[in-house]
Design an enzyme around this catalytic site. Structure first.
Site, PDB file in Angstrom:
ATOM      1  N   HIS A  98      -4.221  -0.891 -11.412  1.00 45.65           N
ATOM      2  CA  HIS A  98      -4.576  -2.234 -10.936  1.00 45.65           C
ATOM      3  C   HIS A  98      -6.087  -2.427 -10.854  1.00 45.65           C
ATOM      4  CE1 HIS A  98      -4.409   0.283  -7.395  1.00 45.65           C
ATOM      5  NE2 HIS A  98      -3.112   0.142  -7.228  1.00 45.65           N
ATOM      6  N   LEU A 149      -3.912  -4.475  -2.096  1.00 45.49           N
ATOM      7  CA  LEU A 149      -4.984  -3.524  -2.357  1.00 45.49           C
ATOM      8  C   LEU A 149      -4.879  -3.042  -3.800  1.00 45.49           C
ATOM      9  CD1 LEU A 149      -5.046  -1.596   1.012  1.00 45.49           C
ATOM     10  CD2 LEU A 149      -6.878  -3.002   0.057  1.00 45.49           C
ATOM     11  N   ASP A 199       2.229  -4.061 -10.253  1.00 44.69           N
ATOM     12  CA  ASP A 199       2.010  -3.670  -8.857  1.00 44.69           C
ATOM     13  C   ASP A 199       2.821  -4.553  -7.914  1.00 44.69           C
ATOM     14  OD1 ASP A 199       1.103  -2.125  -6.780  1.00 44.69           O
ATOM     15  OD2 ASP A 199      -0.816  -3.160  -6.588  1.00 44.69           O
ATOM     16  N   HIS A 243       3.482  -0.161 -13.694  1.00 38.39           N
ATOM     17  CA  HIS A 243       3.191   0.127 -12.272  1.00 38.39           C
ATOM     18  C   HIS A 243       4.009  -0.819 -11.402  1.00 38.39           C
ATOM     19  CE1 HIS A 243       0.013   0.917  -8.924  1.00 38.39           C
ATOM     20  NE2 HIS A 243       1.040   0.273  -8.375  1.00 38.39           N
ATOM     21  N   ARG A 264      10.697   0.519  -4.045  1.00 41.05           N
ATOM     22  CA  ARG A 264      11.158   0.910  -2.702  1.00 41.05           C
ATOM     23  C   ARG A 264      12.524   1.598  -2.769  1.00 41.05           C
ATOM     24  NH1 ARG A 264       5.922  -0.003  -1.536  1.00 41.05           N
ATOM     25  NH2 ARG A 264       5.454  -2.157  -0.977  1.00 41.05           N
ATOM     26  N   HIS A 284       6.453  -1.067  -7.547  1.00 41.66           N
ATOM     27  CA  HIS A 284       7.043  -0.491  -6.330  1.00 41.66           C
ATOM     28  C   HIS A 284       8.452  -1.041  -6.205  1.00 41.66           C
ATOM     29  CE1 HIS A 284       3.127   1.021  -4.911  1.00 41.66           C
ATOM     30  NE2 HIS A 284       2.674  -0.023  -5.567  1.00 41.66           N
ATOM     31  N   HIS A 331      -5.040   5.475  -7.952  1.00 44.58           N
ATOM     32  CA  HIS A 331      -5.442   4.345  -7.101  1.00 44.58           C
ATOM     33  C   HIS A 331      -6.947   4.491  -6.902  1.00 44.58           C
ATOM     34  CE1 HIS A 331      -4.743   1.195  -3.957  1.00 44.58           C
ATOM     35  NE2 HIS A 331      -5.987   1.586  -3.701  1.00 44.58           N
ATOM     36  N   HIS A 336       7.359  -6.270   0.655  1.00 44.32           N
ATOM     37  CA  HIS A 336       7.320  -5.891   2.074  1.00 44.32           C
ATOM     38  C   HIS A 336       8.147  -6.918   2.834  1.00 44.32           C
ATOM     39  CE1 HIS A 336       4.152  -2.814   2.051  1.00 44.32           C
ATOM     40  NE2 HIS A 336       3.565  -3.524   1.114  1.00 44.32           N
ATOM     41  N   LYS A 354       0.870  10.468  -9.421  1.00 44.65           N
ATOM     42  CA  LYS A 354       0.100   9.382  -8.816  1.00 44.65           C
ATOM     43  C   LYS A 354      -0.858   9.941  -7.790  1.00 44.65           C
ATOM     44  CE  LYS A 354      -1.220   5.277  -7.715  1.00 44.65           C
ATOM     45  NZ  LYS A 354      -0.650   3.963  -7.592  1.00 44.65           N
TER      46      LYS A 354
HETATM   47  C1  NCD Z   1       1.147  -1.195  -2.531  1.00 41.56           C
HETATM   48  C2  NCD Z   1       2.385  -0.989  -1.655  1.00 41.56           C
HETATM   49  O1  NCD Z   1       2.692  -1.901  -0.886  1.00 41.56           O
HETATM   50  O2  NCD Z   1       3.053   0.025  -1.791  1.00 41.56           O
HETATM   51  N1  NCD Z   1       0.354  -2.231  -1.966  1.00 41.56           N
HETATM   52  C3  NCD Z   1      -0.573  -2.981  -2.619  1.00 41.56           C
HETATM   53  O3  NCD Z   1      -1.234  -3.798  -1.981  1.00 41.56           O
HETATM   54  N2  NCD Z   1      -0.761  -2.873  -3.907  1.00 41.56           N
HETATM   55  C4  NCD Z   1       0.409   0.091  -2.642  1.00 41.56           C
HETATM   56  C5  NCD Z   1      -0.603   0.091  -3.768  1.00 41.56           C
HETATM   57  O4  NCD Z   1      -0.249   0.026  -4.937  1.00 41.56           O
HETATM   58  O5  NCD Z   1      -1.795   0.193  -3.472  1.00 41.56           O
HETATM   59 ZN    ZN Z   2       0.843  -0.190  -6.391  1.00 44.33          ZN
END
Ligand code: NCD
Ligand code: ZN
Length: 346
Positions: free
Chosen positions: A172, A217, A245, A12, A16, A14, A134, A249, A97
């Site tokens: 998660h 989250l 996860d 898992h 981007r 991200h 999620h 950002h 997802k």
């Molecule tokens: C994730 C994101 O920023 O895309 N944020 C997070 O807090 N984990 C989204 C997610 O996996 O919930």
């Molecule tokens: Zn995530």
């Protein structure tokens, strides 16, 4: 001290797009042979065509010579059809997802009524795609710290029963209730566990002041929940899988009056898990957690090649990149106890 492990996978992450992708991908590809790439871009990766295009952008952003395979996921919306699932499967999708609408970052296009999704979930089972969930309710009347436990009871348990052929991953996992659910569920149900939920409890959100870089989250929980996660991975339970996860950002979006959720850990992903396993006295379980549980659960081959970690503290940079777009990683300016020393077959 030194630890050599079979090359692991991240179930898992991200990555981007654009500049952030270019920055984050080398961190992930240096540690993991495969990673399950989340589809919550703007707009979301909700069609087979978008999935193919996103995979191509990831492959194009790989450092030269990298041996890395992105496992692509389809973002489920209220409008996803069984045909789209079939098309995604034909495009080589690994999973779909499920974001309950509004549950987290970039989830506004998510699903509003889970029961209406049943034909789509049937199609996933038919095509052998996993459902990655999620697991939080979005009901504003439910306390934010209880949203996972309520989701598991209200939504996830019935869903698993309604779809007896579907492989389901509670993403998660953060609570003792989530852990108990997976322990009692049939073998086609697993959970991913992040390094940050193994290492921190909710006090970390308020240590000496408000800590936006510890906000994610599902939100960090009480110590007893962290203990339940640590126990599950330390005993070597095979249905708890490594899923960072890692969620980059820009600093401007996190250090804000309304900071967004997501913790960046890809820069030290495996090293942070090693810290958690060391704390639990279970370093001997790290390899199976990181490299065996995932492929065994999903019916994929285990990786060949190795990575080596050395117990040698290093200082994490204050940020990756510059200016308001910089990404502030977990442990910025502080130390991580394990260091990645390289590997073979990479
Ligand atoms: C994730 C994101 O920023 O895309 N944020 C997070 O807090 N984990 C989204 C997610 O996996 O919930
Ligand atoms: Zn995530």
């Amino acid at each position: 001290m030194q630890l050599t492990l079979t090359r692991p996978d991240d179930w898992h992450v991200h990555l981007r797009d654009g500049d952030v992708l270019a920055r984050a991908l080398p961190h992930t590809a240096a540690r993991f042979r495969r990673a399950v790439v989340m589809p919550n871009l703007r707009p979301p990766v909700a069609t087979a065509e978008a999935l193919r295009a996103y995979r191509a952008r990831i492959l194009a952003a790989l450092p030269p010579g990298a041996d890395f395979e992105p496992l692509m996921t389809l973002y489920l919306t209220d409008r996803t059809t069984p045909d789209e699932v079939a098309a995604a499967a034909a495009a080589g999708a690994f999973a779909a997802k499920l974001y309950p609408a509004g549950a987290t970052t970039h989830s506004d296009a998510g699903v509003t009524d889970l029961r209406r999704l049943d034909p789509v979930l049937e199609a996933l089972a038919e095509h052998g795609l996993a459902l990655l969930v999620h697991g939080e309710v979005t009901d504003p009347d439910v306390d934010v710290f209880d949203r996972e436990a309520v989701f598991v009871e209200r939504e996830l348990a019935p869903l698993v029963e309604r779809h007896p052929r579907l492989r389901v991953v509670l993403e998660h996992v953060t609570t003792a209730e989530g852990v108990a659910f997976v322990r009692e569920a049939p073998p086609r149900v697993a959970a991913t566990v992040t390094a940050h939920h193994l290492l921190m409890n909710r006090n970390a959100l308020f240590a000496g002041g408000l800590r936006p870089h510890h906000y994610c989250l599902p939100v960090l929980k009480r110590e007893r929940h962290r203990r339940a996660l640590l126990e599950a991975v330390a005993e070597g339970h095979p249905r708890f899988l490594l899923g960072t996860d890692s969620a980059p950002h820009p600093a401007r979006a996190k250090e804000s009056a309304c900071g967004c959720a997501g913790i960046y850990t890809a820069h030290a992903a495996l090293e942070l898990y090693a810290e958690a396993f060391e704390e639990a006295g279970a370093l001997d379980r790290l390899e199976a957690f990181a490299a065996f549980h995932g492929p065994d659960f999903h019916g994929l081959p285990r990786n060949t090649g190795t990575v080596t970690l050395v117990r040698e503290p290093w200082t994490v940079p204050e940020a990756y990149g510059e200016g308001p777009e910089r990404v502030v990683p977990l442990r910025a300016g502080a130390t991580v106890r394990w260091r990645l020393a390289g590997g073979s077959g990479m």
